[in-house]
Structures are given as structure tokens and as C-alpha cells.
Scaffold this motif. Sequence first.
Motif, PDB file in Angstrom:
ATOM      1  N   ARG A   5       0.835  -1.188   0.000  1.00 24.88           N
ATOM      2  CA  ARG A   5       0.000   0.000   0.000  1.00 24.88           C
ATOM      3  C   ARG A   5       0.874   1.243   0.000  1.00 24.88           C
ATOM      4  O   ARG A   5       1.980   1.249   0.546  1.00 24.88           O
ATOM      5  N   LYS A   6       0.362   2.288  -0.615  1.00 20.04           N
ATOM      6  CA  LYS A   6       1.108   3.532  -0.750  1.00 20.04           C
ATOM      7  C   LYS A   6       0.251   4.666  -0.207  1.00 20.04           C
ATOM      8  O   LYS A   6      -0.890   4.856  -0.632  1.00 20.04           O
ATOM      9  N   GLN A   7       0.789   5.412   0.762  1.00 22.71           N
ATOM     10  CA  GLN A   7       0.018   6.454   1.433  1.00 22.71           C
ATOM     11  C   GLN A   7       0.463   7.849   0.997  1.00 22.71           C
ATOM     12  O   GLN A   7       1.639   8.086   0.703  1.00 22.71           O
ATOM     13  N   LYS A   8      -0.510   8.758   1.002  1.00 18.49           N
ATOM     14  CA  LYS A   8      -0.233  10.160   0.681  1.00 18.49           C
ATOM     15  C   LYS A   8      -1.071  11.053   1.591  1.00 18.49           C
ATOM     16  O   LYS A   8      -2.264  10.817   1.782  1.00 18.49           O
ATOM     17  N   THR A   9      -0.447  12.073   2.174  1.00 21.35           N
ATOM     18  CA  THR A   9      -1.164  13.056   2.990  1.00 21.35           C
ATOM     19  C   THR A   9      -1.341  14.338   2.187  1.00 21.35           C
ATOM     20  O   THR A   9      -0.377  14.865   1.613  1.00 21.35           O
ATOM     21  N   VAL A  32      -1.279   5.350  -5.572  1.00 29.32           N
ATOM     22  CA  VAL A  32      -1.567   5.676  -4.177  1.00 29.32           C
ATOM     23  C   VAL A  32      -2.870   4.992  -3.774  1.00 29.32           C
ATOM     24  O   VAL A  32      -3.877   5.060  -4.491  1.00 29.32           O
ATOM     25  N   ASP A  34      -3.845   4.848  -0.061  1.00 25.95           N
ATOM     26  CA  ASP A  34      -4.313   5.359   1.228  1.00 25.95           C
ATOM     27  C   ASP A  34      -4.088   6.867   1.301  1.00 25.95           C
ATOM     28  O   ASP A  34      -2.951   7.324   1.139  1.00 25.95           O
ATOM     29  N   VAL A  36      -4.658  10.501   3.505  1.00 28.33           N
ATOM     30  CA  VAL A  36      -4.991  11.256   4.706  1.00 28.33           C
ATOM     31  C   VAL A  36      -5.233  12.689   4.259  1.00 28.33           C
ATOM     32  O   VAL A  36      -4.323  13.334   3.727  1.00 28.33           O
TER      33      VAL A  36
END
Length: 253
Positions: A5-9, A32, A34, A36
Amino acid sequence: MAAKRKQKTLTAGRTYYKQFNEEIRALVNEGVTDFVIKECNGQRYLATALEGDLVFDVYGVPGQDLGAFMRGPKVRIHNNAQDGVGNTMDDGRVVIDGIAGDVIGYAMRGGEIFIKGDVGYRVGIHMKAYLDHQPKIVVGGKAGDFLGEYMAGGIILLLGMFSDKPDAPIAGRSLGTGMHGGVIYVRGGVPEDQLGPGLTTNPVDSDDLKVIEGLVNEYAKELQLDSKAILSENFVKIRPFSHRPYGNLYVPC
């Protein structure tokens, strides 16, 4: 092996909603999974028409039609939500930590919407089951007028527990007006004069209780609530008295 999984805020702030959604879609195309989202400030259409195993944690108050036409993502709103959440939603889950506005789940065809607090008018209007999809809305607080209006399928569970309106009835006027499918479960009960024409409440049976228990357990887990406390009260159900409640109003050809 599960895909990484790849997260980005992202910070929404004052970014125009169209520009913000274009940025999200571009990131989804880049892999991406996930998101936030901080300082959400009324941006509309978040997660609209997105598909697949995506996760959104939203801080702030999103604008109208969040999750419209959505098919699969999970959205958590750590605050309140405006009107139209889950409009014609096909699949996925939306969890709202606060209250929500009007027409939540309009024509919803699948997935779940879990709301901790109160909701506005015409929630669940035109909800419908679609193939093997069974849409579900759980409202922890109270509801405004026309809950489940013209409902054609799915489940609405109204708890009346976590409300900012202690003196209000658990639901507004004309609950289930024009309802011709699906079921509405109410914790405790609802005054008969709040129901739409021709509708009555009935005690739940053992099959209903299995459905309610399963839904309450999922809801309580998401919102960190006590499922036993929720299930400690009796429930009633409201079903349509006819699949064509206004059929007698049409002139035969």
C-alpha cells in the motif's frame, strides 16, 4: 502476497474542489491507495466514482456528494458531513464520526454508511437493492422527515441513541412514505403518527435479530461503541404494505 500500500497526505485548505479531486485521481493513477486528507474545508465530491481498495481518512468537514457513485473505497470522516453522502453509491463503506446532512444514501445500491450522530431530511430516499448488493445505513442518532422515502430495497437501522436533540422524536414526519421495498429497523420504537400512509411497526423476529446484531457489531466496531448497550433495547421493523403503494392513484389505460 498482498500488494504494497502507498500512502499520501494532502492538505485541502482553500484548494478549489475540482482541482483537489483532480489531484486525488492523478495520485490514484500513480498507485496511491491510502489518503490522509487534512483541513478539509467543504470540498465536494471526494472519492466520487472511485473504485477499488482505496482508503480515505478525512479530517475537517467535506462538502456535498462525498462518495457519490463510489464502488469499493472506505472513507472515514473524523467530523461531520454535509448533504448527499453516498449518492447512488454501489459499494464501499463511509463512516462518519459526527452528524450528517440531508439525502444521505440517495438511490444507494450497495455498501454501508455508518453515522454516529443525527441526520437530516430524506435519508435513504430511493435506496434499492442491486443484484447481490444490499445497501445499509446505520444512524446512531435521530433522523429528520421522510426517512426511507420511496425506499425500494436495503436496510436502514435507526438507533436514536447518540443525538444532540433530546426532546425530538426519533424520526421526523412521514417515515417510509411511498416505501415499496427494503426494511427500516428502529431501536425502541417510533410513534405511529410519524409513519407514512399505511405503514405500521411490527416486532422483529429471530431472522431480523440476526441481521440487526450483525449490523450493530460492525457499526460498533467502526465507531468504538458498546454493541451490547445498543442491543439491550427491543427493536421494531417497518416494511412496505405494498410493492405499489400508490397504484390506485394511476388511471388504467
